[in-house]
Write a protein that holds these residues in place. Structure first.
Motif, PDB file in Angstrom:
ATOM      1  N   TYR A 172       0.832  -1.206   0.000  1.00 26.09           N
ATOM      2  CA  TYR A 172       0.000   0.000   0.000  1.00 26.09           C
ATOM      3  C   TYR A 172       0.866   1.256   0.000  1.00 26.09           C
ATOM      4  CZ  TYR A 172      -3.462  -3.474   1.487  1.00 26.09           C
ATOM      5  OH  TYR A 172      -4.257  -4.572   1.569  1.00 26.09           O
ATOM      6  N   ARG A 173       1.992   1.208   0.703  1.00 26.03           N
ATOM      7  CA  ARG A 173       2.904   2.357   0.732  1.00 26.03           C
ATOM      8  C   ARG A 173       3.448   2.636  -0.672  1.00 26.03           C
ATOM      9  NH1 ARG A 173       7.317   0.570   4.331  1.00 26.03           N
ATOM     10  NH2 ARG A 173       8.299   2.503   3.609  1.00 26.03           N
ATOM     11  N   THR A 174       3.685   1.562  -1.426  1.00 21.96           N
ATOM     12  CA  THR A 174       4.165   1.726  -2.806  1.00 21.96           C
ATOM     13  C   THR A 174       3.086   2.373  -3.662  1.00 21.96           C
ATOM     14  OG1 THR A 174       5.562  -0.231  -2.574  1.00 21.96           O
ATOM     15  CG2 THR A 174       5.100   0.516  -4.812  1.00 21.96           C
ATOM     16  N   LEU A 175       1.859   1.929  -3.502  1.00 21.31           N
ATOM     17  CA  LEU A 175       0.753   2.505  -4.274  1.00 21.31           C
ATOM     18  C   LEU A 175       0.523   3.971  -3.922  1.00 21.31           C
ATOM     19  CD1 LEU A 175      -1.724  -0.504  -4.042  1.00 21.31           C
ATOM     20  CD2 LEU A 175      -0.767   0.404  -6.161  1.00 21.31           C
ATOM     21  N   GLU A 176       0.724   4.319  -2.659  1.00 20.03           N
ATOM     22  CA  GLU A 176       0.522   5.698  -2.225  1.00 20.03           C
ATOM     23  C   GLU A 176       1.675   6.612  -2.607  1.00 20.03           C
ATOM     24  OE1 GLU A 176      -2.106   5.829   1.741  1.00 20.03           O
ATOM     25  OE2 GLU A 176      -0.330   4.555   1.957  1.00 20.03           O
ATOM     26  N   GLY A 177       2.776   6.032  -3.117  1.00 15.78           N
ATOM     27  CA  GLY A 177       3.888   6.851  -3.571  1.00 15.78           C
ATOM     28  C   GLY A 177       5.017   7.007  -2.583  1.00 15.78           C
ATOM     29  N   GLU A 178       4.901   6.399  -1.400  1.00 13.63           N
ATOM     30  CA  GLU A 178       5.982   6.495  -0.422  1.00 13.63           C
ATOM     31  C   GLU A 178       7.209   5.719  -0.892  1.00 13.63           C
ATOM     32  OE1 GLU A 178       4.876   5.593   3.593  1.00 13.63           O
ATOM     33  OE2 GLU A 178       2.858   6.425   3.322  1.00 13.63           O
ATOM     34  N   MET A 179       6.997   4.729  -1.739  1.00 13.91           N
ATOM     35  CA  MET A 179       8.077   3.916  -2.291  1.00 13.91           C
ATOM     36  C   MET A 179       7.765   3.724  -3.776  1.00 13.91           C
ATOM     37  SD  MET A 179       9.060  -0.025  -1.285  1.00 13.91           S
ATOM     38  CE  MET A 179       9.058   0.346   0.465  1.00 13.91           C
ATOM     39  N   ASN A 180       8.748   3.966  -4.684  1.00 12.38           N
ATOM     40  CA  ASN A 180       8.435   3.815  -6.101  1.00 12.38           C
ATOM     41  C   ASN A 180       8.525   2.345  -6.517  1.00 12.38           C
ATOM     42  OD1 ASN A 180      11.178   3.148  -6.916  1.00 12.38           O
ATOM     43  ND2 ASN A 180      11.671   5.328  -6.735  1.00 12.38           N
ATOM     44  N   HIS A 181       7.989   2.058  -7.695  1.00 12.46           N
ATOM     45  CA  HIS A 181       7.895   0.662  -8.144  1.00 12.46           C
ATOM     46  C   HIS A 181       9.265   0.049  -8.390  1.00 12.46           C
ATOM     47  CE1 HIS A 181       3.495   0.249  -8.752  1.00 12.46           C
ATOM     48  NE2 HIS A 181       3.555   1.563  -8.803  1.00 12.46           N
ATOM     49  N   GLU A 182      10.204   0.856  -8.872  1.00 17.49           N
ATOM     50  CA  GLU A 182      11.550   0.333  -9.113  1.00 17.49           C
ATOM     51  C   GLU A 182      12.186  -0.110  -7.802  1.00 17.49           C
ATOM     52  OE1 GLU A 182      10.319   3.062 -10.441  1.00 17.49           O
ATOM     53  OE2 GLU A 182      10.289   2.510 -12.572  1.00 17.49           O
ATOM     54  N   GLU A 183      12.001   0.679  -6.747  1.00 23.44           N
ATOM     55  CA  GLU A 183      12.546   0.313  -5.433  1.00 23.44           C
ATOM     56  C   GLU A 183      11.886  -0.963  -4.912  1.00 23.44           C
ATOM     57  OE1 GLU A 183      13.670   4.734  -3.622  1.00 23.44           O
ATOM     58  OE2 GLU A 183      11.728   3.827  -3.185  1.00 23.44           O
ATOM     59  N   MET A 184      10.558  -1.047  -5.092  1.00 21.60           N
ATOM     60  CA  MET A 184       9.836  -2.237  -4.646  1.00 21.60           C
ATOM     61  C   MET A 184      10.330  -3.474  -5.399  1.00 21.60           C
ATOM     62  SD  MET A 184       7.177  -3.209  -2.677  1.00 21.60           S
ATOM     63  CE  MET A 184       5.942  -4.510  -2.528  1.00 21.60           C
ATOM     64  N   ALA A 185      10.480  -3.355  -6.735  1.00 23.42           N
ATOM     65  CA  ALA A 185      10.945  -4.481  -7.542  1.00 23.42           C
ATOM     66  C   ALA A 185      12.361  -4.880  -7.155  1.00 23.42           C
ATOM     67  CB  ALA A 185      10.877  -4.122  -9.026  1.00 23.42           C
ATOM     68  N   ASP A 186      13.235  -3.880  -6.958  1.00 23.94           N
ATOM     69  CA  ASP A 186      14.617  -4.183  -6.563  1.00 23.94           C
ATOM     70  C   ASP A 186      14.657  -4.872  -5.206  1.00 23.94           C
ATOM     71  OD1 ASP A 186      15.606  -3.126  -8.889  1.00 23.94           O
ATOM     72  OD2 ASP A 186      16.088  -1.161  -8.036  1.00 23.94           O
ATOM     73  N   GLY A 187      13.790  -4.417  -4.285  1.00 25.06           N
ATOM     74  CA  GLY A 187      13.734  -5.033  -2.963  1.00 25.06           C
ATOM     75  C   GLY A 187      13.268  -6.480  -3.028  1.00 25.06           C
ATOM     76  N   LEU A 188      12.235  -6.726  -3.839  1.00 24.12           N
ATOM     77  CA  LEU A 188      11.722  -8.092  -3.976  1.00 24.12           C
ATOM     78  C   LEU A 188      12.742  -9.000  -4.659  1.00 24.12           C
ATOM     79  CD1 LEU A 188       8.018  -7.365  -5.014  1.00 24.12           C
ATOM     80  CD2 LEU A 188       8.811  -8.240  -2.822  1.00 24.12           C
ATOM     81  N   LEU A 189      13.445  -8.459  -5.678  1.00 25.42           N
ATOM     82  CA  LEU A 189      14.478  -9.247  -6.338  1.00 25.42           C
ATOM     83  C   LEU A 189      15.625  -9.562  -5.378  1.00 25.42           C
ATOM     84  CD1 LEU A 189      14.664  -7.628  -9.903  1.00 25.42           C
ATOM     85  CD2 LEU A 189      14.086  -9.998  -9.385  1.00 25.42           C
ATOM     86  N   GLY A 190      15.944  -8.600  -4.510  1.00 23.44           N
ATOM     87  CA  GLY A 190      16.979  -8.833  -3.508  1.00 23.44           C
ATOM     88  C   GLY A 190      16.608  -9.952  -2.554  1.00 23.44           C
ATOM     89  N   GLU A 191      15.349  -9.975  -2.142  1.00 24.40           N
ATOM     90  CA  GLU A 191      14.876 -11.052  -1.261  1.00 24.40           C
ATOM     91  C   GLU A 191      14.937 -12.397  -1.976  1.00 24.40           C
ATOM     92  OE1 GLU A 191      10.975 -10.177   0.076  1.00 24.40           O
ATOM     93  OE2 GLU A 191      11.563  -8.430   1.270  1.00 24.40           O
ATOM     94  N   ARG A 192      14.507 -12.414  -3.240  1.00 21.83           N
ATOM     95  CA  ARG A 192      14.519 -13.664  -4.005  1.00 21.83           C
ATOM     96  C   ARG A 192      15.952 -14.198  -4.137  1.00 21.83           C
ATOM     97  NH1 ARG A 192      10.119 -13.772  -7.782  1.00 21.83           N
ATOM     98  NH2 ARG A 192       8.298 -12.915  -6.725  1.00 21.83           N
ATOM     99  N   LYS A 193      16.882 -13.296  -4.414  1.00 18.71           N
ATOM    100  CA  LYS A 193      18.274 -13.714  -4.569  1.00 18.71           C
ATOM    101  C   LYS A 193      18.836 -14.268  -3.265  1.00 18.71           C
ATOM    102  CE  LYS A 193      22.684 -12.145  -6.477  1.00 18.71           C
ATOM    103  NZ  LYS A 193      23.414 -11.001  -7.087  1.00 18.71           N
ATOM    104  N   LEU A 194      18.481 -13.613  -2.147  1.00 17.30           N
ATOM    105  CA  LEU A 194      18.975 -14.033  -0.835  1.00 17.30           C
ATOM    106  C   LEU A 194      18.521 -15.442  -0.494  1.00 17.30           C
ATOM    107  CD1 LEU A 194      20.424 -13.227   1.826  1.00 17.30           C
ATOM    108  CD2 LEU A 194      18.212 -12.348   2.634  1.00 17.30           C
ATOM    109  N   PHE A 195      17.255 -15.766  -0.818  1.00 19.39           N
ATOM    110  CA  PHE A 195      16.700 -17.075  -0.463  1.00 19.39           C
ATOM    111  C   PHE A 195      16.747 -18.086  -1.613  1.00 19.39           C
ATOM    112  CE2 PHE A 195      14.693 -14.153   2.577  1.00 19.39           C
ATOM    113  CZ  PHE A 195      14.993 -14.797   3.773  1.00 19.39           C
TER     114      PHE A 195
END
Length: 752
Positions: free
Chosen positions: A626-649
């Protein structure tokens, strides 16, 4: 003198090998069978239509032993041969998704389709026979008439009396008229004989009516063309309302003008229905439609029409396996959508990856498009496998819709909820309707309530054949029923507990309940519902989509179907009722899927110059999605964060997942076999960098009387990937044979 040829064939069965058969021909009037020819062959005690995969298998026949090879029963008369491109695609799909080529062939040419072909072939042969007889009759009668005419003309030249001349001249005129009539009829018969019965006719030429592109669209289109020229698939990342469809149609029109064909994939039938009119207006009569809601005859005729000139097929994932010819462009719209994945039966393919394979087979250009691309596609762009084009400007210049997150817990504390609706949302809907604008409400679950519970003993009513609660559905006549959304069984609803006689009460809410409450809150509004239940009726679904597009419906209530690519000009307010059910999935992709769904929904409103409003009712207002949708976090940051989690695990796209599913009517045997299979896989000789999880029971561990146990293998994307997948397949095949456990185990590559 008869000559024998030995051939290998693909049979529509789960066979690990391609059987050998013999074919006898005389060497003069016949010839060795070409690859792709369809033949009838005996397998055990049944007959199947098979495809010749190798026309010269003499050396293999000698190794097997000629006395062990059976003859084919014959050539399948009237059935079009399968192309080499089709067979090449089947082999790629079978290799990637760990199934047999026969299973892919069965998916591409199911029994119903082959039966339709055979029926049409018989009808064509009968029609031709009748036309040949009619041709012979007309030619014979014409010969007799011409002889009679010649005799009349001779008699007329010798006649002396005027009365005789008049009589002969009248008879001659009648004969000429009859000859003319017969010649016209013969001409029609000859024309019918020379024309194919169905399909094969040149499709009408393109007469496009394409919209003008904006400057941003033209820039994106030129970038796409440039990247396509390098041979790479291209990901078009365009925000909702940016006009991606117009770019697809421009590329399609160019492809058709060059004489090549187009495959345009969409994830849902409902989306195909709305898009059909738009594509037809731009492309014209070259459009063909193919999906499971079309009749079997219609789908057959589409496949037949593809034998003609260039075409554009608009279809869902099954359109991948049509007999494509001269394919120049593949469009994969809403490429992130999980509906592209086939769950069962084999091949359990994803149309996105399979379309890329198809493009390689045909040397086609490929464009994938989405406002919320999958992490797998973004990863492919990062590593250079795909080209990337961004389109961030909306076509009509509208600003992104505002997002308002309503905390339902806080609202309940201050008595701000009226049933499923917050008072704030009720007010917003009322204002929107007062301005003659439209509202879209999403509830992820269909039915009136996803479960019912006894208020006395607490028992939740479950399906007798599945370990899942039954959903409560209200009928139009006021009665109710309980439905299992897994096996489809229907139970009558008496309202009382079968164990203790207590009263059953509904738990939770579905689209039917939202519709009921919305009707009570807004009695003057025109309300319609579009979900898995109502969309089964094609006519109703089409009328709802068309009616909402025209403004004849004020409030549309639906499941995820309504989020996928629709363009409604009058839609101003979109609201999610009970958004927590979207986030609460037991899946490492949960956040990615939730953001994709919500962003797609957000894009449905304010698609013209009017700015829209997107409302989310949730008990978790601070969630990162929801924070991403509201603009507190942009989509590129969200995608990079999710990719980082995927790589870690070690999750995809940094690994390949192979799911293993064991199904058995006996729960204890399912547990035992799953445990032994996992043990065999651990000792199978795969590389040490493997993660093997399981066996475990999924959240729904029994469906249609079959107990389900699962395991999951994560394979690193390294040089051993293909070899490791082959080891898994061989281990499972050996396990099935040794334990005599055929038909209970399935493999699912890249499960979603």
């Amino acid at each position: 003198m008869a000559t024998v040829s030995y051939i290998k064939v693909i049979v529509p069965l789960r066979l690990e090998w391609e059987p050998l058969y013999s074919y006898e021909y005389d060497g003069i009037s016949s010839f060795p069978l070409a690859e792709g020819t369809r033949v009838t062959v005996p397998v055990a005690s049944r007959t199947y239509v098979a495809v010749v995969s190798c026309a010269d298998a003499g050396e293999e026949a000698l190794k097997v032993g000629l006395d062990r090879i059976r003859p084919i029963l014959g050539i399948a008369q009237g059935l079009e041969p399968v192309t080499m491109q089709e067979i090449a695609l089947w082999r790629r799909v079978a290799s990637y998704y760990l199934c047999t080529v026969g299973e892919v062939y069965k998916a591409a040419y199911p029994v119903s389709k082959v039966t339709q072909e055979e029926t049409r072939a018989r009808v064509t042969a009968l029609r031709k026979s009748r036309l040949e007889k009619e041709k012979a009759r007309l030619e014979s009668e014409l010969e007799k008439l011409r002889m009679r005419l010649s005799a009349k003309e001779t008699a007329l030249s010798r006649a002396r009396k005027d009365s005789v001349k008049v009589s002969l001249d009248e008879a001659r005129g009648r004969l000429l008229a009859k000859i003319g009539s017969h010649e016209e009829e013969l001409s029609r018969v000859l024309s019918a004989l020379s024309r194919p019965d169905e399909g094969g006719e040149e499709l009408n030429r393109l007469s496009p009516v394409l919209s003008e592109l904006s400057e941003a669209q033209m820039k994106a289109l030129n970038e796409v063309r440039e990247l396509m020229s390098s041979g790479k698939p291209v990901l078009l990342h365009g925000v909702t309302g940016s006009g991606k469809t117009e770019i697809y149609l421009r590329l399609a029109a160019e492809c058709l003008r060059s004489g090549r064909s187009v495959l345009y994939l969409v994830p849902e039938i409902a989306l195909s229905r709305q898009l059909e009119e738009r594509v037809r207006a731009a492309i014209g009569p070259s459009l063909l439609v193919f999906h499971s809601a079309e009749s079997q005859l219609s789908r057959y005729e589409t496949a037949e029409a593809m034998r003609g000139g260039s075409y554009l097929v608009l279809g869902t994932r099954s359109a991948i396996f049509l007999p494509h010819r001269n394919l120049g462009l593949i469009v994969i719209d809403e490429e992130h959508d999980t509906s592209y994945k086939q769950d069962s039966p084999a091949p359990r393919y994803n149309a996105r990856e399979t379309a890329v394979m198809l493009g390689m087979v045909h040397s086609s250009r490929i464009i994938l498009g989405s406002a919320t691309p999958s992490l797998e596609s973004l990863y492919n762009c990062k590593v250079g496998r795909f080209g990337y084009v961004s389109l961030k400007q909306r076509y009509f210049g509208a600003l992104p819709s505002d997002v308002e997150v309503i905390d339902t817990i806080a609202e309940r504390r201050k008595r701000g909820m009226v049933g499923l609706f917050s008072r704030k949302l009720i007010s917003l809907i009322g204002d929107c309707l007062a301005r003659k604008r439209q509202v879209l409400l999403l509830r992820e679950r269909r039915s009136f309530a996803p479960a019912v519970q006894c208020c006395e003993c607490g028992e939740i009513v479950r399906c007798r054949r599945c370990n899942v609660p039954l959903s409560l559905h209200h009928r139009a006549d006021g009665t109710a029923k309980l439905v299992c959304h897994y096996c489809g069984r229907v139970y009558e609803y008496a309202g009382t507990c079968s164990s203790c006689g207590g009263t059953l009460i509904p738990l939770g809410s579905g689209t039917q309940k939202v519709e009921e409450e919305a009707s009570a809150l807004f009695p003057g509004a025109r309300i319609a519902r579009l979900d898995g239940d109502t969309a089964k009726d094609r006519k109703y679904a089409t009328e709802v989509i068309r009616g909402f597009s025209k403004g004849d419906i004020d409030i549309l209530i639906g499941t995820q179907i309504v989020a996928k690519g629709f363009d409604f000009s009058g839609l101003e307010l979109v609201a999610v009722i009970g958004a927590d059910s979207i986030l609460g999935q037991e899946d490492y992709r949960a956040d990615e899927k939730s953001l994709q769904l919500l962003e797609q929904l957000r894009g449905r409103c304010g698609r013209r110059s009017q700015k829209g409003l997107f409302v989310i009712q949730t008990s978790q207002p601070s969630h990162p999605v929801y924070r991403t949708l509201e603009g507190e976090m942009n989509h590129e940051e969200m995608a990079d964060g999710l990719l980082g989690e995927r790589k870690l695990f070690g999750y995809p796209p940094y690994s390949r997942v192979v799911g293993i599913i064991v199904k058995d009517s006996n729960a204890r045997r399912a547990d035992l076999m799953a445990a032994e299979l996992v043990s065999a896989l651990r000792c199978s000789g795969m590389t040490s960098a493997i993660k093997l999880v399981g066996p475990y029971s999924p959240s729904v561990d029994k469906v249609s009387g079959q107990n389900i146990r699962c395991a999951r293998i994560l394979l690193p994307k390294d040089r051993d990937l293909t070899a490791n997948k082959e080891v898994i397949l061989q281990t499972v095949n050996n396990f099935e044979k040794e334990r005599k456990y055929l038909g209970h185990i399935s493999l699912d590559v890249d499960p979603v």
